[in-house]
Design a protein around this motif. Structure first.
Motif, PDB file in Angstrom:
ATOM      1  N   GLY A 174      -3.727   6.138 -10.537  1.00  0.00           N
ATOM      2  CA  GLY A 174      -3.440   5.822  -9.149  1.00  0.00           C
ATOM      3  C   GLY A 174      -4.305   6.680  -8.258  1.00  0.00           C
ATOM      4  N   ALA A 175      -3.837   6.968  -7.065  1.00  0.00           N
ATOM      5  CA  ALA A 175      -4.630   7.734  -6.110  1.00  0.00           C
ATOM      6  C   ALA A 175      -3.707   8.423  -5.119  1.00  0.00           C
ATOM      7  CB  ALA A 175      -5.625   6.821  -5.383  1.00  0.00           C
ATOM      8  N   THR A 176      -4.315   9.247  -4.275  1.00  0.00           N
ATOM      9  CA  THR A 176      -3.612   9.964  -3.227  1.00  0.00           C
ATOM     10  C   THR A 176      -4.155   9.513  -1.882  1.00  0.00           C
ATOM     11  OG1 THR A 176      -3.351  11.881  -4.678  1.00  0.00           O
ATOM     12  CG2 THR A 176      -3.026  12.237  -2.317  1.00  0.00           C
ATOM     13  N   HIS A 265       0.222   7.072  -4.897  1.00  0.00           N
ATOM     14  CA  HIS A 265       0.657   5.803  -5.488  1.00  0.00           C
ATOM     15  C   HIS A 265       0.145   5.760  -6.918  1.00  0.00           C
ATOM     16  CE1 HIS A 265      -3.355   3.845  -4.500  1.00  0.00           C
ATOM     17  NE2 HIS A 265      -3.311   4.800  -3.597  1.00  0.00           N
ATOM     18  N   ARG A 266       1.077   5.915  -7.855  1.00  0.00           N
ATOM     19  CA  ARG A 266       0.738   6.009  -9.274  1.00  0.00           C
ATOM     20  C   ARG A 266       1.836   5.381 -10.122  1.00  0.00           C
ATOM     21  NH1 ARG A 266      -3.358   9.783  -9.731  1.00  0.00           N
ATOM     22  NH2 ARG A 266      -3.611  11.133  -7.891  1.00  0.00           N
ATOM     23  N   VAL A 267       1.451   4.801 -11.265  1.00  0.00           N
ATOM     24  CA  VAL A 267       2.400   4.282 -12.250  1.00  0.00           C
ATOM     25  C   VAL A 267       1.896   4.700 -13.627  1.00  0.00           C
ATOM     26  CG1 VAL A 267       3.521   2.254 -13.255  1.00  0.00           C
ATOM     27  CG2 VAL A 267       2.988   2.293 -10.813  1.00  0.00           C
ATOM     28  N   HIS A 284       6.671   6.755 -11.786  1.00  0.00           N
ATOM     29  CA  HIS A 284       6.024   6.031 -10.683  1.00  0.00           C
ATOM     30  C   HIS A 284       6.261   6.767  -9.380  1.00  0.00           C
ATOM     31  CE1 HIS A 284      10.173   4.777  -9.931  1.00  0.00           C
ATOM     32  NE2 HIS A 284      10.219   4.374 -11.179  1.00  0.00           N
ATOM     33  N   VAL A 285       5.235   6.865  -8.561  1.00  0.00           N
ATOM     34  CA  VAL A 285       5.373   7.409  -7.207  1.00  0.00           C
ATOM     35  C   VAL A 285       4.622   6.480  -6.260  1.00  0.00           C
ATOM     36  CG1 VAL A 285       5.675   9.818  -7.876  1.00  0.00           C
ATOM     37  CG2 VAL A 285       3.378   8.928  -7.537  1.00  0.00           C
ATOM     38  N   HIS A 286       5.088   6.425  -5.018  1.00  0.00           N
ATOM     39  CA  HIS A 286       4.474   5.526  -4.051  1.00  0.00           C
ATOM     40  C   HIS A 286       4.848   5.985  -2.655  1.00  0.00           C
ATOM     41  CE1 HIS A 286       8.530   3.769  -4.031  1.00  0.00           C
ATOM     42  NE2 HIS A 286       8.436   3.784  -5.336  1.00  0.00           N
ATOM     43  N   SER A 287       4.368   5.299  -1.659  1.00  0.00           N
ATOM     44  CA  SER A 287       4.641   5.695  -0.282  1.00  0.00           C
ATOM     45  C   SER A 287       6.131   5.526   0.019  1.00  0.00           C
ATOM     46  CB  SER A 287       3.814   4.849   0.683  1.00  0.00           C
ATOM     47  OG  SER A 287       4.513   3.697   1.078  1.00  0.00           O
ATOM     48  N   ALA A 330       6.801  -3.379 -15.045  1.00  0.00           N
ATOM     49  CA  ALA A 330       6.324  -4.545 -14.303  1.00  0.00           C
ATOM     50  C   ALA A 330       6.826  -4.494 -12.862  1.00  0.00           C
ATOM     51  CB  ALA A 330       6.787  -5.831 -14.990  1.00  0.00           C
ATOM     52  N   PHE A 331       8.090  -4.108 -12.682  1.00  0.00           N
ATOM     53  CA  PHE A 331       8.618  -3.994 -11.320  1.00  0.00           C
ATOM     54  C   PHE A 331       7.931  -2.873 -10.552  1.00  0.00           C
ATOM     55  CE2 PHE A 331      11.686  -1.701  -8.592  1.00  0.00           C
ATOM     56  CZ  PHE A 331      11.664  -2.599  -7.534  1.00  0.00           C
ATOM     57  N   ALA A 332       7.704  -1.723 -11.196  1.00  0.00           N
ATOM     58  CA  ALA A 332       7.071  -0.593 -10.517  1.00  0.00           C
ATOM     59  C   ALA A 332       5.671  -0.954 -10.040  1.00  0.00           C
ATOM     60  CB  ALA A 332       7.020   0.616 -11.444  1.00  0.00           C
ATOM     61  N   LEU A 333       4.927  -1.698 -10.830  1.00  0.00           N
ATOM     62  CA  LEU A 333       3.582  -2.106 -10.423  1.00  0.00           C
ATOM     63  C   LEU A 333       3.630  -2.993  -9.190  1.00  0.00           C
ATOM     64  CD1 LEU A 333       2.022  -2.809 -13.942  1.00  0.00           C
ATOM     65  CD2 LEU A 333       1.359  -0.973 -12.372  1.00  0.00           C
ATOM     66  N   ARG A 334       4.568  -3.933  -9.162  1.00  0.00           N
ATOM     67  CA  ARG A 334       4.709  -4.789  -7.978  1.00  0.00           C
ATOM     68  C   ARG A 334       5.144  -3.976  -6.764  1.00  0.00           C
ATOM     69  NH1 ARG A 334       7.348  -8.082 -11.808  1.00  0.00           N
ATOM     70  NH2 ARG A 334       9.392  -7.552 -10.901  1.00  0.00           N
TER      71      ARG A 334
END
Length: 503
Positions: A174-176, A265-267, A284-287, A330-334
């Motif tokens: 992912g990325a920051t 945002h990473r999985v 998983h982390v995200h905004s 699959a849900f985390a990616l979406r």
């Protein structure tokens, strides 16, 4: 060695605590060295799952219902989106509940203690070894003494810097994002310091207000401007931009807590390696857009908990545990893709982005929200009642609009979610249950719940006289249109029952 039936949970934020609660409720011993999180929003789907533990009523009573979302630009409220208009027929909880993380965790810990489980707050996980038939977890106890703990499985709920994920050797691609966020718990006053969610969309000077009560206590979340980003670690609340705060009609009287942080945002590549699993921010982390993080971790925990219990206590095949990654990753990616788009929208810079955010969005949003299908979709997305495992390895069949893998639709006329408080497999029929289905359920020791079919059931997508086999987490495992138990029997043989000779 005698087979072990215990699970070590690393991390005692909401994900780890809920995992321990669900395992304990199903008779699996859980041990947990702890850490903390800072989550806030509790979505409707999480409250539905808490209801299965008898927790929802206490959480709702302790939190604050944010019943609407208001969009502001240039100091003017441009749109109001009311959750009850969208969710009243979809869930018993048609709102976003704001519940401060420290109080939330204390409630979960108290419930665990009532069940005889203590959270080991000053115990640190140093690593683990997978021995094939068990894991050995290395712990550092209070005072510095080390101990090795044998367990059937280890679950890393230990955040973005997870030691369990590091030992598993799985990637975290992912990325920051370049921008910093700030969060502040404050006491405030003003016309918008009420019980609704407020969002300002002014020229990328984003800020959101999440109310803790109706008396001006709440949380501000905003973007640190570029001038402050280079010194974000040393900023105070007085250093961040206050224009957007003023534009939503809020004046801050006192700051109780303030912090800045980067958004990632990473999985992870793998949710499972052998006897080790990842859940929550470790996976998983995200905004923070949409308040989805903690709720997704709790969903991970419950999905994994019933499967671990099925393997350890009910003799289910170990292969059942593979469905955890198939369903949750699959849900985390979406989710990461969705929150990434929303985050980019609210923080994009430039004249065109400002025009879309301040002129187009406030006009389009209420118009779109006035369309029934759009309003329902947006509420389902935010509330996580939209989550489905259709096409997954343990999802089969279709009856009406409901497919295997779907969350059981809630029907307000008879509260068909009430029987789900029993964390167990069960069958629902809306209409007439076939005699052979009733006999089959009795032979299995499985509850059969029958409801008189009506217009509300049809509107929810349920089919008259069909049989819906529900998993312990209230998702449909198998849907059979003609109500025959033969498909249910074959489904259980394929997915849940251990074949002869299997270890």
């Amino acid at each position: 060695m005698k087979p072990l039936d215990n699970v070590v949970i690393v991390g005692a934020g909401p994900t780890g605590l809920v995992l321990a609660l669900w395992l304990t409720a199903q008779g699996v011993k859980a041990r947990g060295p702890g850490m903390q999180s800072r989550a806030l929003a509790v979505q409707a789907r999480t409250l539905e799952l808490y209801r299965q533990l008898g927790l929802a009523e206490a959480v709702v009573a302790a939190g604050h219902r944010n019943a609407a979302l208001n969009l502001w630009t240039s100091g003017t409220k441009r749109a109001t989106l009311r959750f009850a208009n969208a969710g009243a027929d979809l869930t018993p909880y048609p709102y976003v509940l704001i519940y401060p993380q420290d109080r939330h965790e204390r409630l979960l810990i108290a419930r665990l203690e009532d069940m005889g489980v203590a959270v080991e707050r000053e115990t640190e996980c140093l690593g683990f070894e997978d021995r094939g038939d068990h894991v050995e977890v290395q712990l550092r106890l209070p005072g510095g003494r080390e101990q090795r703990c044998a367990a059937a499985y280890v679950v890393g709920c230990d955040g973005a810097r997870s030691i369990v994920r590091h030992q598993m050797g799985t990637g975290f691609p992912g990325a920051t994002y370049g921008k910093f966020f700030y969060v502040a718990d404050v006491q405030a006053h003003g016309p918008a310091a009420c019980g609704d969610i407020q969002i300002a969309l002014d020229d990328a000077d984003f800020v959101a207000w999440l109310a803790y009560d109706d008396q001006g206590r709440g949380r501000l979340i905003g973007v640190v401007d570029d001038d402050g980003a280079d010194r974000a670690d040393t900023l105070s609340f007085h250093d961040v931009g206050h224009r957007a705060i003023a534009h939503i009609g809020i004046e801050v009287d006192k700051v109780h807590w303030f912090s800045t942080y980067r958004v990632h945002h990473r999985v992870t590549d793998r949710y499972r390696t052998g006897r080790a699993f990842l859940a929550g921010d470790a996976a998983h982390v995200h905004s923070p857009a949409g308040g989805q993080g903690m709720n997704t971790g709790i969903g991970d925990a419950i999905n994994l908990a019933w499967k671990l219990a099925a393997v350890l206590r009910q003799g289910a095949p170990v292969a059942l545990l593979d469905s955890y990654q198939a369903e949750r990753r699959a849900f985390a990616l979406r989710l990461v893709e969705t929150t990434d788009r929303l985050f980019q929208f609210i923080t994009a810079e430039g004249r065109f982005a400002d025009f879309v955010r301040t002129r187009i969005a406030p006009v389009v949003a209420p118009l779109a929200y006035g369309i029934d299908d759009v309003r329902e979709y947006l509420f389902r997305l935010l509330s996580q009642t939209l989550i489905s495992y259709r096409g997954g390895p343990i999802s089969e069949g279709q009856a009406g609009a409901v497919q295997g893998g779907d969350r059981l639709p809630w029907v307000h006329t008879d509260d068909n979610h009430a029987p789900l408080c029993a964390i167990a497999w069960q069958v629902h029929v809306y209409g007439r249950a076939r005699p052979d289905l009733a006999a089959w359920c009795e032979a299995q020791g499985m509850a059969l719940h029958r409801f008189d079919f009506g217009a509300a059931h049809a509107a929810a997508g349920l089919q008259r006289d069909a049989a819906y086999l529900l998993r312990p987490d209230s998702y449909v495992g198998c849907a059979v249109a003609d109500g025959s138990p033969l498909r249910l029997e074959a489904y259980l043989d394929r997915c849940i029952r251990r074949s002869e000779g299997q270890q």
